[in-house]
Design an enzyme around this catalytic site. Sequence first.
Site, PDB file in Angstrom:
ATOM      1  N   HIS A  78       0.378 -10.270 -26.159  1.00  0.00           N
ATOM      2  CA  HIS A  78       1.799 -10.841 -26.707  1.00  0.00           C
ATOM      3  C   HIS A  78       1.787 -12.101 -25.775  1.00  0.00           C
ATOM      4  O   HIS A  78       2.924 -12.446 -26.115  1.00  0.00           O
ATOM      5  CB  HIS A  78       2.622  -9.930 -26.670  1.00  0.00           C
ATOM      6  CG  HIS A  78       2.192  -8.822 -27.720  1.00  0.00           C
ATOM      7  ND1 HIS A  78       2.781  -8.781 -29.242  1.00  0.00           N
ATOM      8  CD2 HIS A  78       2.031  -7.571 -27.432  1.00  0.00           C
ATOM      9  CE1 HIS A  78       2.352  -7.708 -29.513  1.00  0.00           C
ATOM     10  NE2 HIS A  78       1.904  -6.889 -28.815  1.00  0.00           N
ATOM     11  N   SER A 122       6.881   4.508   3.644  1.00  0.00           N
ATOM     12  CA  SER A 122       6.201   3.470   4.464  1.00  0.00           C
ATOM     13  C   SER A 122       5.360   4.017   5.475  1.00  0.00           C
ATOM     14  O   SER A 122       5.769   4.676   6.134  1.00  0.00           O
ATOM     15  CB  SER A 122       7.414   2.490   5.142  1.00  0.00           C
ATOM     16  OG  SER A 122       6.723   1.833   6.143  1.00  0.00           O
ATOM     17  N   ARG A 181      -2.931   0.845   2.976  1.00  0.00           N
ATOM     18  CA  ARG A 181      -3.493   0.662   1.832  1.00  0.00           C
ATOM     19  C   ARG A 181      -4.645   1.981   1.704  1.00  0.00           C
ATOM     20  O   ARG A 181      -4.943   2.399   0.796  1.00  0.00           O
ATOM     21  CB  ARG A 181      -4.343  -0.522   1.307  1.00  0.00           C
ATOM     22  CG  ARG A 181      -5.380  -1.289   2.171  1.00  0.00           C
ATOM     23  CD  ARG A 181      -5.437  -2.550   1.923  1.00  0.00           C
ATOM     24  NE  ARG A 181      -6.473  -3.108   2.797  1.00  0.00           N
ATOM     25  CZ  ARG A 181      -6.334  -3.575   4.269  1.00  0.00           C
ATOM     26  NH1 ARG A 181      -5.051  -3.379   4.655  1.00  0.00           N
ATOM     27  NH2 ARG A 181      -7.274  -3.951   4.445  1.00  0.00           N
ATOM     28  N   GLU A 241      -6.235  -7.825  -0.563  1.00  0.00           N
ATOM     29  CA  GLU A 241      -6.097  -7.433   0.963  1.00  0.00           C
ATOM     30  C   GLU A 241      -7.679  -7.066   1.688  1.00  0.00           C
ATOM     31  O   GLU A 241      -7.807  -7.403   2.793  1.00  0.00           O
ATOM     32  CB  GLU A 241      -5.291  -6.137   1.147  1.00  0.00           C
ATOM     33  CG  GLU A 241      -4.057  -6.398   0.728  1.00  0.00           C
ATOM     34  CD  GLU A 241      -2.927  -5.236   1.133  1.00  0.00           C
ATOM     35  OE1 GLU A 241      -2.867  -4.699   2.336  1.00  0.00           O
ATOM     36  OE2 GLU A 241      -2.089  -4.740   0.159  1.00  0.00           O
ATOM     37  N   SER A 262       3.772   2.563   8.040  1.00  0.00           N
ATOM     38  CA  SER A 262       4.210   2.238   9.383  1.00  0.00           C
ATOM     39  C   SER A 262       5.436   2.797   9.751  1.00  0.00           C
ATOM     40  O   SER A 262       5.647   3.227  10.925  1.00  0.00           O
ATOM     41  CB  SER A 262       4.199   0.859   9.407  1.00  0.00           C
ATOM     42  OG  SER A 262       5.246   0.150   8.783  1.00  0.00           O
ATOM     43  N   LYS A 286       5.201 -10.766   8.702  1.00  0.00           N
ATOM     44  CA  LYS A 286       5.992  -9.552   9.181  1.00  0.00           C
ATOM     45  C   LYS A 286       6.453 -10.065  10.560  1.00  0.00           C
ATOM     46  O   LYS A 286       7.952  -9.960  10.929  1.00  0.00           O
ATOM     47  CB  LYS A 286       5.287  -8.310   9.296  1.00  0.00           C
ATOM     48  CG  LYS A 286       4.917  -7.662   7.856  1.00  0.00           C
ATOM     49  CD  LYS A 286       4.536  -6.243   8.072  1.00  0.00           C
ATOM     50  CE  LYS A 286       4.405  -5.615   6.658  1.00  0.00           C
ATOM     51  NZ  LYS A 286       3.826  -4.256   6.916  1.00  0.00           N
ATOM     52  N   GLY A 315       0.706  -1.086  -0.016  1.00  0.00           N
ATOM     53  CA  GLY A 315       0.032  -0.315  -0.055  1.00  0.00           C
ATOM     54  C   GLY A 315       0.894   1.214   0.105  1.00  0.00           C
ATOM     55  O   GLY A 315       0.626   2.317  -0.232  1.00  0.00           O
ATOM     56  N   SER A 316       2.139   1.075   0.313  1.00  0.00           N
ATOM     57  CA  SER A 316       3.065   2.412   0.591  1.00  0.00           C
ATOM     58  C   SER A 316       3.771   2.575  -0.896  1.00  0.00           C
ATOM     59  O   SER A 316       4.513   3.479  -1.255  1.00  0.00           O
ATOM     60  CB  SER A 316       3.943   2.259   1.625  1.00  0.00           C
ATOM     61  OG  SER A 316       3.260   2.571   2.648  1.00  0.00           O
ATOM     62  N   THR A 354       8.587  -1.280   7.679  1.00  0.00           N
ATOM     63  CA  THR A 354       8.703  -2.332   6.649  1.00  0.00           C
ATOM     64  C   THR A 354      10.213  -2.604   6.398  1.00  0.00           C
ATOM     65  O   THR A 354      11.020  -1.505   6.134  1.00  0.00           O
ATOM     66  CB  THR A 354       7.795  -1.811   5.494  1.00  0.00           C
ATOM     67  OG1 THR A 354       6.494  -1.766   6.139  1.00  0.00           O
ATOM     68  CG2 THR A 354       7.814  -2.945   4.418  1.00  0.00           C
TER      69      THR A 354
HETATM   70  C1  F6R Z   1      -1.731  -2.956   4.511  1.00  0.00           C
HETATM   71  C2  F6R Z   1      -1.068  -2.674   3.129  1.00  0.00           C
HETATM   72  C3  F6R Z   1       0.240  -3.307   3.051  1.00  0.00           C
HETATM   73  C4  F6R Z   1       1.395  -2.690   3.515  1.00  0.00           C
HETATM   74  C5  F6R Z   1       2.743  -3.271   3.327  1.00  0.00           C
HETATM   75  C6  F6R Z   1       3.713  -2.242   3.673  1.00  0.00           C
HETATM   76  O1  F6R Z   1      -2.814  -1.928   4.695  1.00  0.00           O
HETATM   77  O2  F6R Z   1      -1.710  -2.097   2.583  1.00  0.00           O
HETATM   78  O3  F6R Z   1       0.213  -3.727   1.433  1.00  0.00           O
HETATM   79  O4  F6R Z   1       1.233  -1.297   2.943  1.00  0.00           O
HETATM   80  O5  F6R Z   1       2.745  -4.538   4.013  1.00  0.00           O
HETATM   81  O6  F6R Z   1       3.800  -1.885   5.007  1.00  0.00           O
HETATM   82  P1  F6R Z   1       3.911  -0.112   5.120  1.00  0.00           P
HETATM   83  O7  F6R Z   1       3.143   0.524   4.266  1.00  0.00           O
HETATM   84  O8  F6R Z   1       3.701   0.066   6.637  1.00  0.00           O
HETATM   85  O9  F6R Z   1       5.420   0.394   4.631  1.00  0.00           O
END
Ligand code: F6R
Length: 368
Positions: free
Chosen positions: A269, A115, A167, A253, A117, A362, A73-74, A120
């Site tokens: 293709h 990111s 996301r 998700e 959070s 994670k 999502g980031s 990541t």
């Molecule tokens: C959860 C989501 C995930 C996170 C991914 C990376 O809502 O969308 O795809 O985005 O796990 O985590 P972040 O975004 O915190 O770096």
Amino acid sequence: MTTSTSDVERSDVERKAVLDSAEDMARLDPGGMLKIVSDLPQQIRDALGIAGRADFPASLAGARCIVSAGLGGSAIGGDVVRELVADELKVPMVVVRDYDLPAFVDRDTLVFVSSYSGNTEETLSAYGIARERGARMVCITSGGRLAELATRDGVPLVTIPQGFPPRTALGYLFVPMLVALARLGYVRDAAEGFEEAELILRDLAVVLGPESPTSVNQAKRLALAMHGKIPLIYGSSGITGAAALRWKTQINENSKTHAFWNAFPELNHNETVGWGAGEDISKALRVVLLKDKGDHPRVQRRMEITATLMGGAAGIDEVYSLGRSKVARLLSLVYVGDFASLYLAFLYGVDPKPVKVIDYLKNELARS
Ligand code: F6R
């Protein structure tokens, strides 16, 4: 076990009823995802305010290439920005979803590290590499380790609000990147496009929202069409490609189910040949074609011809972008998909908010 036609009809009626019952949807949505998604227009407005107050030093201007590093999502914010600026950005822009950065990244590269959070591990690794190479950097995060590192290292930091599933923070994640590129002279100011996008999304929030009945609600109807099938979302190599990827990941998700995406003309293709598979396989697929007035005329023709080749599919739906500006057109497609993925979650009886599998992965990785 045999299923009679009346059983099938009844279950269809029952499924549809969930999408027209405020109570059922509230029960299946304890985390309030419908509200968060509905609020995207306001989020974009807030994000413009945050980006407007952010400091993007002049030393970030004049880079020879641009990298957006992030995951999930980031990362999608990088795809959105890359497509929005594709016809005016004079330097290459690459979206990296990995621990490593390409060898070309150096002090003449502008790297956006995103990111939500801030924790990541792949993104933190990319941060470290960008620092080592002396790249010009901007971090976008709601906190975590990334905020700590950026503060410690004096890297420009855009702090976005906490409390969202990553996301659903698309506006917070892509708007500052686009504003930075405009302020640093890489592209024109997109302000007008944002105004149009906000108006269109506000209208769409009503017609796609939970109170709009299935009979007239495109997102609910798409969810019903995709239910029990594997959605294949097809865009083209412009803004609809970024939207198709977003649809796929939101269905994964939010709806907790398989979904795949691809883009014209490339899919003609290779993937198109797969449609020669037996009907029993093709019938498991439901195709959504994302269309935009900016699609290359030959791509438009390709879509028409390809639709005839996909006759074995369980069905093909078309979704058209709305608006004049690229921002509005891209976000209007994203918005339909975001809502549809929530309704599909409700049809499967799942809560769209938690992504336990991602959290599990994670945690396991953090332990080793
Ligand atoms: C959860 C989501 C995930 C996170 C991914 C990376 O809502 O969308 O795809 O985005 O796990 O985590 P972040 O975004 O915190 O770096």
